[in-house]
Scaffold this motif. Structure first.
Motif, PDB file in Angstrom:
ATOM      1  N   GLY A  96      21.158   9.387 -30.414  1.00  0.00           N
ATOM      2  CA  GLY A  96      21.582   8.035 -30.768  1.00  0.00           C
ATOM      3  C   GLY A  96      21.954   7.211 -29.551  1.00  0.00           C
ATOM      4  O   GLY A  96      21.596   6.029 -29.447  1.00  0.00           O
ATOM      5  N   TRP A  97      22.660   7.816 -28.611  1.00  0.00           N
ATOM      6  CA  TRP A  97      23.040   7.086 -27.399  1.00  0.00           C
ATOM      7  C   TRP A  97      21.840   6.829 -26.507  1.00  0.00           C
ATOM      8  O   TRP A  97      21.812   5.821 -25.778  1.00  0.00           O
ATOM      9  N   TRP A  98      20.857   7.708 -26.530  1.00  0.00           N
ATOM     10  CA  TRP A  98      19.594   7.457 -25.817  1.00  0.00           C
ATOM     11  C   TRP A  98      18.967   6.172 -26.352  1.00  0.00           C
ATOM     12  O   TRP A  98      18.509   5.310 -25.585  1.00  0.00           O
ATOM     13  N   GLN A  99      18.966   6.011 -27.670  1.00  0.00           N
ATOM     14  CA  GLN A  99      18.426   4.801 -28.281  1.00  0.00           C
ATOM     15  C   GLN A  99      19.262   3.576 -27.909  1.00  0.00           C
ATOM     16  O   GLN A  99      18.730   2.494 -27.667  1.00  0.00           O
ATOM     17  N   GLY A 243      12.585   3.576 -34.469  1.00  0.00           N
ATOM     18  CA  GLY A 243      12.702   4.647 -33.494  1.00  0.00           C
ATOM     19  C   GLY A 243      13.695   4.434 -32.387  1.00  0.00           C
ATOM     20  O   GLY A 243      13.924   5.345 -31.598  1.00  0.00           O
ATOM     21  N   PHE A 244      14.301   3.238 -32.303  1.00  0.00           N
ATOM     22  CA  PHE A 244      15.280   3.080 -31.233  1.00  0.00           C
ATOM     23  C   PHE A 244      16.556   2.376 -31.700  1.00  0.00           C
ATOM     24  O   PHE A 244      17.160   1.599 -30.971  1.00  0.00           O
ATOM     25  N   GLY A 245      16.973   2.709 -32.914  1.00  0.00           N
ATOM     26  CA  GLY A 245      18.320   2.380 -33.356  1.00  0.00           C
ATOM     27  C   GLY A 245      18.510   1.118 -34.152  1.00  0.00           C
ATOM     28  O   GLY A 245      19.536   0.955 -34.832  1.00  0.00           O
ATOM     29  N   ILE A 400      11.015   4.311 -25.615  1.00  0.00           N
ATOM     30  CA  ILE A 400      10.936   4.198 -27.071  1.00  0.00           C
ATOM     31  C   ILE A 400      10.040   5.280 -27.676  1.00  0.00           C
ATOM     32  O   ILE A 400      10.430   5.970 -28.626  1.00  0.00           O
ATOM     33  N   LEU A 401       8.839   5.427 -27.148  1.00  0.00           N
ATOM     34  CA  LEU A 401       7.916   6.426 -27.704  1.00  0.00           C
ATOM     35  C   LEU A 401       8.488   7.834 -27.613  1.00  0.00           C
ATOM     36  O   LEU A 401       8.424   8.616 -28.561  1.00  0.00           O
ATOM     37  N   LEU A 402       9.044   8.156 -26.459  1.00  0.00           N
ATOM     38  CA  LEU A 402       9.543   9.515 -26.243  1.00  0.00           C
ATOM     39  C   LEU A 402      10.734   9.826 -27.144  1.00  0.00           C
ATOM     40  O   LEU A 402      10.783  10.890 -27.776  1.00  0.00           O
ATOM     41  N   VAL A 403      11.697   8.923 -27.222  1.00  0.00           N
ATOM     42  CA  VAL A 403      12.870   9.208 -28.050  1.00  0.00           C
ATOM     43  C   VAL A 403      12.486   9.287 -29.524  1.00  0.00           C
ATOM     44  O   VAL A 403      13.064  10.072 -30.292  1.00  0.00           O
ATOM     45  N   ALA A 404      11.482   8.521 -29.932  1.00  0.00           N
ATOM     46  CA  ALA A 404      11.043   8.570 -31.328  1.00  0.00           C
ATOM     47  C   ALA A 404      10.436   9.925 -31.668  1.00  0.00           C
ATOM     48  O   ALA A 404      10.750  10.527 -32.707  1.00  0.00           O
ATOM     49  N   ALA A 480      13.995   3.790 -14.530  1.00  0.00           N
ATOM     50  CA  ALA A 480      14.617   3.195 -15.719  1.00  0.00           C
ATOM     51  C   ALA A 480      14.456   4.097 -16.929  1.00  0.00           C
ATOM     52  O   ALA A 480      15.394   4.273 -17.720  1.00  0.00           O
ATOM     53  N   ALA A 481      13.258   4.691 -17.100  1.00  0.00           N
ATOM     54  CA  ALA A 481      13.012   5.575 -18.241  1.00  0.00           C
ATOM     55  C   ALA A 481      13.908   6.811 -18.178  1.00  0.00           C
ATOM     56  O   ALA A 481      14.394   7.294 -19.211  1.00  0.00           O
ATOM     57  N   ALA A 482      14.135   7.327 -16.950  1.00  0.00           N
ATOM     58  CA  ALA A 482      15.010   8.486 -16.798  1.00  0.00           C
ATOM     59  C   ALA A 482      16.472   8.096 -16.978  1.00  0.00           C
ATOM     60  O   ALA A 482      17.270   8.854 -17.551  1.00  0.00           O
ATOM     61  N   ALA A 483      16.830   6.905 -16.519  1.00  0.00           N
ATOM     62  CA  ALA A 483      18.229   6.470 -16.585  1.00  0.00           C
ATOM     63  C   ALA A 483      18.722   6.354 -18.019  1.00  0.00           C
ATOM     64  O   ALA A 483      19.852   6.766 -18.324  1.00  0.00           O
ATOM     65  N   VAL A 484      17.903   5.806 -18.920  1.00  0.00           N
ATOM     66  CA  VAL A 484      18.354   5.659 -20.308  1.00  0.00           C
ATOM     67  C   VAL A 484      18.568   7.021 -20.961  1.00  0.00           C
ATOM     68  O   VAL A 484      19.461   7.190 -21.800  1.00  0.00           O
TER      69      VAL A 484
END
Length: 517
Positions: A96-99, A243-245, A400-404, A480-484
């Protein structure tokens, strides 16, 4: 924690006053800039009229089923994305926090595009871009030099960007119904009317028929291309705001007995209907542009910034009543962008409120002011357009794609929460979620999105995105993708101010193994 206490907590969080307001807010989130400037070109490039088939398949097998999943999480848990995951199983809170971190990142740069559209709405009256829209965009307006980091402030971007953030702050402070709901009730009908007027005007331009022929003439051979199907699933996924909250958060503000599956169908098909409307309006206008310049439609068809800020200004300059077309087009971008930006920032505000038991006003200030400052620092400068392009590309693909994909797989195969979520949706839903839904969200949707993700990964590893310098891609792209991801799971380690908030509102406590005890 008693039901009464939970009800008091829900009252503090706020709620939509009716199902209609919720549906309009959800449509407002789903209908954004991507519907207007991405879908028409994606359809054109992937089989034209034939693209409708994979598009509908993707909508029915991945888009709407995933939308139901987000609704189930938010509506059952009555909480933000982190709280929804934590109430499903405590160990999944990090998802959830990743989103939330992704939404924060998106909000910071998304506001800049809205600011550009706001400025171009006024540019349309006197066609300020002159005879060279591309030179005006990157030169006179954005003052962009070579890709790199340049902190020179561009006043023409700074002022409208500040105005956008002031408007968003006001909406956030007003709350769920008085702010988000009221904005959606006004903006969505205005958006539909404005864009419908643009479509009607475009259809009467010389060459409009050629543009529509280019868009809708089917290339049936494209259906045998896996890339076309991947494009369909990617487009549906990006356009529905799943997929992202966002939909988790909005669903948590809906009355307990609301028909969430019926609402999901309305939102899904309304979003796709607007995309079709956008395709008609955009390609009718591109057909005019192609005829006016004596070239094929394919030579002027484009998407993204090129369509909005280069192609359409050219159309406005050449078309009869061009100023009207400009105001309608860029005004539509502003309305669509604002409603989407509000939904994105609400994900962060809601999460902060839940975790730290903050008032609506304080949470809105704590989230919106830093977002605005970062936005102004990075995207009102001469290098802002390049940073925006990189962050947007990598956050969409590898955020977005990865977290989904990860979220679906964890919920389906680790937590095994799908039957429980289906039961919740079936209590008041007009569409029953049975075995078909379990298969789609557990197997079909994650497999399709994983395929899209792998294709994107291979493409970006093999070739530097848009030829940008490696250090910029490393910092603003992969970084940026790694930071989120990192920020998301670090935030999950912070203690809840009231740990008892992790119980389900109707006193059905979620165990560490998931499900009910």
């Amino acid at each position: 924690m008693s039901t009464t206490v939970h009800e008091q907590a829900e009252a503090r969080r706020g709620a939509f006053s009716s199902r209609r307001v919720f549906v309009l807010a959800a449509i407002g989130s789903a209908v954004g800039l991507g519907n207007i400037w991405r879908f028409p070109y994606v359809a054109y490039e992937n089989g034209g009229g034939a693209f409708v088939i994979p598009y509908l398949v993707a909508l029915l097998t991945a888009g709407i089923p995933f939308l139901f999943l987000d609704y189930a999480l938010g509506h059952r848990s009555r909480g933000s994305a982190p709280l929804a995951f934590a109430r499903t199983r405590r160990a999944t809170e990090g998802l959830g926090w990743w989103q939330v971190a992704i939404c924060f990142m998106i909000a910071v740069y998304y506001a800049a595009v809205i600011a550009w559209a706001l400025r171009y709405t006024f540019f349309s009256f006197d066609e300020a871009w002159g005879d060279d829209p591309e030179g005006f965009l990157f030169g006179d307006f954005l003052q962009a030099g070579d890709p790199g980091v340049d902190a020179t402030i561009v006043p023409g971007v700074l002022v409208p960007l500040a105005l956008v953030w002031i408007a968003v702050l006001v909406v956030m402070v007003l709350g769920v119904q008085k702010g988000i709901g009221a904005t959606s009730v006004v903006f969505i009908p205005v958006l539909v009317i404005a864009f419908a007027a643009l479509v009607v005007r475009s259809l009467f331009l010389p060459g409009a028929g050629e543009g529509l022929d280019a868009l809708f003439t089917p290339d049936w051979g494209a259906l045998g291309d896996a890339a076309v199907w991947a494009a369909a699933f990617g487009q549906i996924f990006f356009s529905l705001s799943v997929g992202f909250g966002i939909m988790i958060t909005y669903a948590s503000y809906v009355h307990r007995r609301t028909d969430m599956t019926g609402s999901g169908l309305v939102v899904g098909f309304a979003n796709s209907g607007f995309e079709l409307l956008a395709g008609i309006g955009v390609f009718a206008a591109l057909g005019f542009m192609a005829q006016a310049n004596g070239v094929a439609v394919g030579e002027v068809a484009t998407d993204g910034l090129g369509l909005a800020f280069i192609a359409f200004p050219t159309i406005i300059s050449e078309a009869p009543a061009g100023a009207l077309i400009g105001v309608l087009f860029f005004g539509s971008l502003v309305f669509a962008g604002i409603t989407s930006l509000i939904s994105v920032i609400e994900v962060v505000v809601s999460a902060v409120r839940d975790k730290f038991e903050m008032t609506r006003r304080n949470a809105a200030l704590v989230v919106t002011i830093p977002s605005a400052l970062l936005s102004l620092v990075f995207f009102s400068t001469t290098s802002g357009v390049y940073v925006l392009d990189i962050v947007d590309h990598f956050i969409n693909r590898f955020g977005i794609l990865l977290v989904a994909v990860v979220s679906m797989l964890v919920l389906a195969w680790v937590v095994r929460a799908m039957p429980m979520l289906a039961d919740h949706m079936n209590r008041n839903g007009s569409v029953r979620l049975g075995q078909w839904w379990l298969v789609l969200v557990s197997v079909v949707a994650p497999a399709a999105l994983a395929y899209v993700l792998v294709r994107e990964l291979i493409d970006n590893v093999q070739e530097a995105y848009e030829g940008y310098p490696g250090w910029m891609l490393g910092v603003f792209g992969w970084g940026a993708a790694a930071a989120v991801l990192v920020v998301g799971f670090v935030a999950a380690r912070l203690r809840w101010r009231h740990p008892e908030a992790l119980t389900i509102p109707d006193d059905r406590v979620v165990t560490e193994e998931g499900g009910q005890p």
